[in-house]
Design a protein around this motif. Sequence first.
Motif, mmCIF file in Angstrom:
data_model
loop_
_atom_site.group_PDB
_atom_site.id
_atom_site.type_symbol
_atom_site.label_atom_id
_atom_site.label_comp_id
_atom_site.label_asym_id
_atom_site.label_seq_id
_atom_site.Cartn_x
_atom_site.Cartn_y
_atom_site.Cartn_z
ATOM 1 N N THR A 1 -4.719 6.549 -1.451
ATOM 2 C CA THR A 1 -4.016 5.407 -0.857
ATOM 3 C C THR A 1 -4.581 4.124 -1.475
ATOM 4 O OG1 THR A 1 -3.707 6.619 1.204
ATOM 5 C CG2 THR A 1 -3.448 4.220 1.273
ATOM 6 N N SER A 2 -3.671 3.275 -2.015
ATOM 7 C CA SER A 2 -4.144 2.065 -2.718
ATOM 8 C C SER A 2 -3.081 0.972 -2.655
ATOM 9 C CB SER A 2 -4.481 2.389 -4.178
ATOM 10 O OG SER A 2 -4.978 1.243 -4.837
ATOM 11 N N SER A 3 -3.538 -0.287 -2.902
ATOM 12 C CA SER A 3 -2.615 -1.442 -3.060
ATOM 13 C C SER A 3 -2.669 -1.831 -4.542
ATOM 14 C CB SER A 3 -3.078 -2.608 -2.167
ATOM 15 O OG SER A 3 -2.234 -3.723 -2.385
ATOM 16 N N THR B 1 0.777 5.857 -0.882
ATOM 17 C CA THR B 1 -0.091 7.036 -0.980
ATOM 18 C C THR B 1 0.494 8.041 -1.961
ATOM 19 O OG1 THR B 1 -0.832 6.763 1.308
ATOM 20 C CG2 THR B 1 -1.129 8.945 0.301
ATOM 21 N N ARG C 1 0.852 -1.193 0.000
ATOM 22 C CA ARG C 1 0.000 0.000 0.000
ATOM 23 C C ARG C 1 0.884 1.238 0.000
ATOM 24 N NH1 ARG C 1 -5.300 -0.786 0.724
ATOM 25 N NH2 ARG C 1 -5.676 1.378 1.361
ATOM 26 N N SER D 1 -9.067 1.284 -3.172
ATOM 27 C CA SER D 1 -8.408 2.579 -2.923
ATOM 28 C C SER D 1 -9.203 3.401 -1.896
ATOM 29 C CB SER D 1 -8.280 3.366 -4.232
ATOM 30 O OG SER D 1 -7.568 2.629 -5.202
#
Length: 554
Positions: free
Chosen positions: A62-64, A16, A14, A42
């Motif tokens: 913010t995401s993976s 940002t 993760r 997200s």
Amino acid sequence: PRVTGSEEQTEGQRSTLECSTPYVCPWGDIALHWEGYDPQVSEVSGRVQLDTSGVSRQVNLTSSFSWKDHSRKLLCEVSHGSRRASTEVVLRVQHAPKDTRVSLSPSSGNIGVGDTVTLSCRVGSSHPPVAGYHWYKDGVAVGTERVLALRGVRRQDHGRYRCEAQNALGTGVSPAVTLRVFSAEISASPAAEVLEGTATTLSCDVPGREGHPEELTYTWYRNSAWLREGPAHSLLFPAVTAGDAGYYSCQVTNSQGSDTAPAISLSVTYPPRIPILTLFQETQGGRLVIVRCTVDSHPPAALAIDRDGTVLATSGAQVALRQRLGVTASRNSLRLEIRDAGRRDSGKYGCTASNVHGNASATKVLVTRAAELLVQPSAEVPEGTAVTLTCVGTGDTEEKPLYSWYRNGRRLQESSFPTLEFPSIRGDDAGAFQCQVRSRNGSDTSEAVPLRVLYPPRQPVLSSFLQSRGGRLGIIQCSVESDPESNLTLRRGDDVIACTRGCPQATSPRVRVTSSYNSLKVEIQDVVVEDEGIYVCQAGNSQGSASATVDFQA
């Protein structure tokens, strides 16, 4: 807007990204937002700074990220009414090779032995780029290039192939792809050479037959002749026979084409059958006896010829041969020649044939003639020739034998001389001659030998007869003695009335002609004065001619 945060991302982690503006409009309609992200994985958050340390507006994403996000474009956009401004971010997601697969060329049609095939390892995505490749066939490493080229495909190249693509982050493994080599081959069970009576199976296979995606058709041939066709891939012989031996081939067919297997030889072994034993004795000169034995077997048999239990000849290691014996051997055949044969060579002859599977034998009795009759200069001579008949005995006795001579079964003479001489032979001397040899050990009679004496026609016998009862019938008949047969011709003056051969049929319906060996008969119906006169009968053959006349009166 300004974006902070790294474009280089690692799959599964993760992170940002920050998008901000250096101003804030609390009572205005200015908007700041992200576009192009996946809302399911997200989170978006924002904050506003208004203090002595600074003024800004910030939106955080913010995401993976996954490998599928690699090269994805994200936009941070600020808008005020219809006016817009944005900043683009191109993601670089680090990941092991993904969507790895094998591409096979050619992709359709049957692949046969000798064809060229290429297998390519294709990767859908990799960051960093692929650093190396590995190929495996049925779990065994076979190559390290991106493209695996098979030139001159073999049957053993059939199998399941997969490739692995590697980079610094890991390995991508492709699903296995089956390379089907469409090549027919025949196998024999338990072997291609079997003993007669063995249960035998011939199987026609292509690699991967059991897992083939479509039904196959098999056409069987024996010695190039069609046997059968259908879905069965095997030929079963519950108890194979010698007649089943031969060259077998099969053709396998699918929707893409066909392939014919190289022929396989089915060899059936069996013990010797009953041998064929033949005995031959030459009756004119030389006194030669031939004993011949042949047999049917596989593998070839060892042959032996014996007389009354004593071995005379073999097809293998030769026995000690006597001077009078000659032996010729070939495959499953043995020939024995006995020269100067006599009574001592009479007896029970046997032939024994044997191979690894068994043996067989046959016997015959030979009774040799001790006496033979020779005619010199020939058994067919012209009259007047000097002819000598010689009676040849066995030569085994020391005392002088007696010779008896016979013609047409009637005894002519007996003496101690083995010859019968005719200084000037006559036609009457012709006949079937035999000689008998008598000694202390017994007697033996030769076979009858015909002696033919060629001579010209003797004086013809010509007669005439007139029958008046029931009409006037005249008969004129001519007969003669000669060898060979004579051609008889009946003339009256210059006119030819009739002949036995070579002249036209009688033109008068009153004349009837009948001929037989050395005989000519003419019948004249309703005799008239014109039929009277001197009739001449002429007889001729290759040795000479003769004639006779008769005066026919009506």
